[in-house]
Scaffold this motif. Structure first.
Motif, mmCIF file in Angstrom:
data_model
loop_
_atom_site.group_PDB
_atom_site.id
_atom_site.type_symbol
_atom_site.label_atom_id
_atom_site.label_comp_id
_atom_site.label_asym_id
_atom_site.label_seq_id
_atom_site.Cartn_x
_atom_site.Cartn_y
_atom_site.Cartn_z
ATOM 1 N N UNK A 148 0.828 -1.208 0.000
ATOM 2 C CA UNK A 148 0.000 0.000 0.000
ATOM 3 C C UNK A 148 0.860 1.254 0.000
ATOM 4 N N UNK A 149 1.976 1.194 0.762
ATOM 5 C CA UNK A 149 2.869 2.347 0.789
ATOM 6 C C UNK A 149 3.492 2.630 -0.561
ATOM 7 N N UNK A 150 3.919 1.575 -1.246
ATOM 8 C CA UNK A 150 4.519 1.739 -2.574
ATOM 9 C C UNK A 150 3.498 2.317 -3.553
ATOM 10 N N UNK A 151 2.262 1.817 -3.489
ATOM 11 C CA UNK A 151 1.221 2.272 -4.398
ATOM 12 C C UNK A 151 0.899 3.753 -4.161
ATOM 13 N N UNK A 152 0.795 4.147 -2.878
ATOM 14 C CA UNK A 152 0.517 5.550 -2.580
ATOM 15 C C UNK A 152 1.643 6.450 -3.077
ATOM 16 N N UNK A 153 2.897 6.008 -2.860
ATOM 17 C CA UNK A 153 4.027 6.807 -3.309
ATOM 18 C C UNK A 153 4.021 6.982 -4.822
ATOM 19 N N UNK A 154 3.669 5.902 -5.532
ATOM 20 C CA UNK A 154 3.608 5.967 -6.996
ATOM 21 C C UNK A 154 2.529 6.945 -7.454
ATOM 22 N N UNK A 155 1.334 6.873 -6.799
ATOM 23 C CA UNK A 155 0.253 7.791 -7.166
ATOM 24 C C UNK A 155 0.647 9.246 -6.925
ATOM 25 N N UNK A 156 1.336 9.499 -5.807
ATOM 26 C CA UNK A 156 1.760 10.870 -5.513
ATOM 27 C C UNK A 156 2.789 11.363 -6.522
ATOM 28 N N UNK A 157 3.712 10.492 -6.929
ATOM 29 C CA UNK A 157 4.707 10.896 -7.921
ATOM 30 C C UNK A 157 4.054 11.207 -9.262
ATOM 31 N N UNK A 210 -8.734 27.368 -17.204
ATOM 32 C CA UNK A 210 -8.540 25.971 -17.607
ATOM 33 C C UNK A 210 -7.591 25.271 -16.653
ATOM 34 N N UNK A 211 -6.539 25.987 -16.225
ATOM 35 C CA UNK A 211 -5.578 25.391 -15.304
ATOM 36 C C UNK A 211 -6.252 24.993 -13.996
ATOM 37 N N UNK A 212 -7.081 25.917 -13.429
ATOM 38 C CA UNK A 212 -7.757 25.615 -12.164
ATOM 39 C C UNK A 212 -8.681 24.416 -12.317
ATOM 40 N N UNK A 213 -9.399 24.334 -13.460
ATOM 41 C CA UNK A 213 -10.324 23.230 -13.692
ATOM 42 C C UNK A 213 -9.581 21.906 -13.789
ATOM 43 N N UNK A 214 -8.483 21.886 -14.579
ATOM 44 C CA UNK A 214 -7.709 20.646 -14.742
ATOM 45 C C UNK A 214 -7.024 20.254 -13.438
ATOM 46 N N UNK A 215 -6.551 21.248 -12.674
ATOM 47 C CA UNK A 215 -5.905 20.938 -11.409
ATOM 48 C C UNK A 215 -6.894 20.294 -10.447
ATOM 49 N N UNK A 216 -8.135 20.811 -10.434
ATOM 50 C CA UNK A 216 -9.145 20.234 -9.548
ATOM 51 C C UNK A 216 -9.469 18.803 -9.953
ATOM 52 N N UNK A 217 -9.601 18.574 -11.248
ATOM 53 C CA UNK A 217 -9.875 17.218 -11.720
ATOM 54 C C UNK A 217 -8.725 16.281 -11.386
ATOM 55 N N UNK A 218 -7.488 16.798 -11.453
ATOM 56 C CA UNK A 218 -6.322 15.990 -11.122
ATOM 57 C C UNK A 218 -6.328 15.616 -9.652
ATOM 58 N N UNK A 219 -6.744 16.548 -8.786
ATOM 59 C CA UNK A 219 -6.799 16.253 -7.357
ATOM 60 C C UNK A 219 -7.868 15.210 -7.057
ATOM 61 N N UNK A 220 -9.007 15.337 -7.744
ATOM 62 C CA UNK A 220 -10.068 14.336 -7.557
ATOM 63 C C UNK A 220 -9.583 12.965 -8.025
ATOM 64 N N UNK A 221 -8.883 12.933 -9.156
ATOM 65 C CA UNK A 221 -8.352 11.677 -9.685
ATOM 66 C C UNK A 221 -7.374 11.047 -8.717
ATOM 67 N N UNK A 222 -6.550 11.901 -8.056
ATOM 68 C CA UNK A 222 -5.598 11.372 -7.085
ATOM 69 C C UNK A 222 -6.317 10.698 -5.928
ATOM 70 N N UNK A 223 -7.365 11.351 -5.415
ATOM 71 C CA UNK A 223 -8.118 10.770 -4.310
ATOM 72 C C UNK A 223 -8.749 9.435 -4.717
ATOM 73 N N UNK A 224 -9.273 9.390 -5.946
ATOM 74 C CA UNK A 224 -9.881 8.141 -6.421
ATOM 75 C C UNK A 224 -8.833 7.049 -6.579
ATOM 76 N N UNK A 225 -7.665 7.423 -7.099
ATOM 77 C CA UNK A 225 -6.590 6.438 -7.277
ATOM 78 C C UNK A 225 -6.092 5.911 -5.940
ATOM 79 N N UNK A 226 -6.012 6.816 -4.942
ATOM 80 C CA UNK A 226 -5.549 6.380 -3.618
ATOM 81 C C UNK A 226 -6.555 5.393 -3.011
ATOM 82 N N UNK A 227 -7.866 5.720 -3.199
ATOM 83 C CA UNK A 227 -8.903 4.821 -2.676
ATOM 84 C C UNK A 227 -8.879 3.496 -3.414
ATOM 85 N N UNK A 228 -8.734 3.568 -4.748
ATOM 86 C CA UNK A 228 -8.693 2.350 -5.550
ATOM 87 C C UNK A 228 -7.484 1.503 -5.169
ATOM 88 N N UNK A 229 -6.363 2.214 -4.899
ATOM 89 C CA UNK A 229 -5.147 1.496 -4.526
ATOM 90 C C UNK A 229 -5.318 0.750 -3.226
#
Length: 414
Positions: free
Chosen positions: A35-44, A66-85
């Motif tokens: 889990x630690x390796x997966x979280x580190x990979x997602x953060x990188x 556009x930058x603010x919109x994409x950044x927000x989507x990226x943060x949401x994606x990170x949270x989803x990836x961390x949960x999925x991980x």
């Protein structure tokens, strides 16, 4: 049916716990490591993508919205990836020795549960599961379209919701629907009146519609917004952005610095500071010298008029906390056209007010082009710049641009 569900659920739960608990306990340390390796990979991956977006913003491949919109989507994606991980880390384990027995027993338990439900329950009538992610399989444009559709549906139910119109207008800008954005901001102003925080986004929509050109129409709206609020962030962001795109980096720095100096809580200060640094770097690249803050400030001061405004003691009782002070400068030579103007609450008096090109009225005539100006101040009880009966008025007949003067409100309009 409910009783059967409870019975089957308890049976499966207890059986699987008794079968798999010893096995999972053996894998506890391995799971934590994975889990630690997966979280580190997602953060990188997140940091790499964010760096790419910031580079695209710096290279002007993206605008701030556009930058603010994409950044927000990226943060949401990170949270989803961390949960999925976290979920996948419980499944994708290294299979240890001795899996045959727990797998075989689990198969027996699940088969027995399936038989009980298919024989006694109503499996054929079970509704399909609803996906956890409502945006699964959708790209950014489809997500934006869905968001707009939901907001438009809500607006039909709440047609007088000015805050919803404000948010919808910004969303239209993000979706490049500039005409719809203008209509949304106009409708909001019909409900709550003309305010700088609505004029600024409207000017931004028209600016993008005109292929990022400061047309006379856009400039007129910008001037109107700054006359109402010289420190309006949305308007100053547009002014600074247009100046930056036209290589007028000094002007962009002044506009953005005004936002920082206003100490507004509703702005991204770090993003504005980064924009100012970017403008300074562009100036250095073109001139070979980094702008000197002291020299820059001195140059700005030489083009300003600073006035200490106070109220005559005999008229202090005539002042209410709801009164507004309008103060503007006019050239002592040529047409009596206001060169700069601002307004403040009477609660702030006495105070020092600075007029410069950032508080200008637009057009080709600027305060910095004048040599001497007259200063007129009106303390209005009616919210109008034109003096009416009961208002207080003061005048400074002449003052040199770049100097400081004193103005006393000593006349009550009859």
């Amino acid at each position: 049916m409910t009783t059967l569900w409870i019975f089957i659920a308890l049976f499966v739960l207890v059986s699987l716990v008794l079968i798999w608990f010893p096995h999972f306990r053996q894998q506890k340390m391995l799971q934590a490591e994975e889990a630690g390796v997966r979280k580190q990979t997602n953060l990188e991956l997140f940091n790499n993508r964010l760096a790419t977006l910031e580079k695209e913003l710096e290279d002007e491949l993206l605008d701030q919205v556009e930058f603010d919109s994409l950044k927000k989507e990226l943060e949401i994606s990170l949270l989803q990836d961390m949960k999925q991980g976290e979920d996948e880390s419980l499944v994708n384990q290294v299979k240890p020795k001795g899996l045959l027995w727990p797998v075989l027993m689990s198969a027996v338990v699940l088969s027995l549960s399936g038989y009980l439900y298919s024989d006694l329950g109503a499996y054929a009538n079970l509704d399909k599961a609803v996906p956890d992610n409502p945006h699964a399989g959708m790209d950014a444009s489809q997500i934006m379209a869905q968001r707009i559709e939901m907001m438009e549906a809500q607006l039909k139910a709440e047609p007088d919701n000015s805050q919803l119109l404000f948010s919808l207008g910004h969303t239209y800008i993000s979706a490049n629907r500039y005409d719809d954005a203008v209509k949304a901001f106009d409708k909001a102003m019909e409900l709550v009146g003309t305010h700088a925080e609505l004029l600024g986004p409207k000017a931004t929509a028209l600016y993008y519609k005109a292929n990022q050109r400061m047309t006379p129409q856009v400039q007129a709206i910008v001037d109107q917004a700054l006359a109402l609020d010289p420190e309006d962030p949305s308007t100053l962001l547009l002014v600074g952005m247009d100046a930056f795109f036209n290589a007028s980096y000094d002007k962009s720095i002044v506009a953005w610095q005004t936002i920082l100096d206003s100490n507004r809580n509703d702005v991204d200060r770090s993003a504005i500071m980064n924009a100012i640094e970017s403008a300074k770097m562009r100036m250095q690249a073109e001139t070979g010298e980094m702008p000197n803050d002291a020299t820059h400030q001195q140059a700005l001061t030489s083009k300003t008029v600073t006035v200490d405004v106070s109220i005559a003691p005999e008229l202090l009782e005539q002042v209410s906390g709801s009164d507004m002070l309008f103060i503007f400068a006019r050239n002592t030579e040529g047409p009596k056209v206001p060169l700069a103007a601002t307004k403040v609450s009477a609660k702030s008096l006495p105070m020092t007010i600075t007029l410069d090109d950032s508080t200008g009225m637009g057009g080709d005539i600027k305060l910095s082009d004048a040599k001497n100006v007259e200063i007129i101040a009106v303390l209005s009880k009616h919210g109008s710049v034109k003096a009416q009966s009961g208002d207080l008025q003061g005048r400074l007949d002449t003052i040199e641009v770049g100097s400081t003067g004193t103005l006393v409100l000593d006349t009550q309009v009859q």
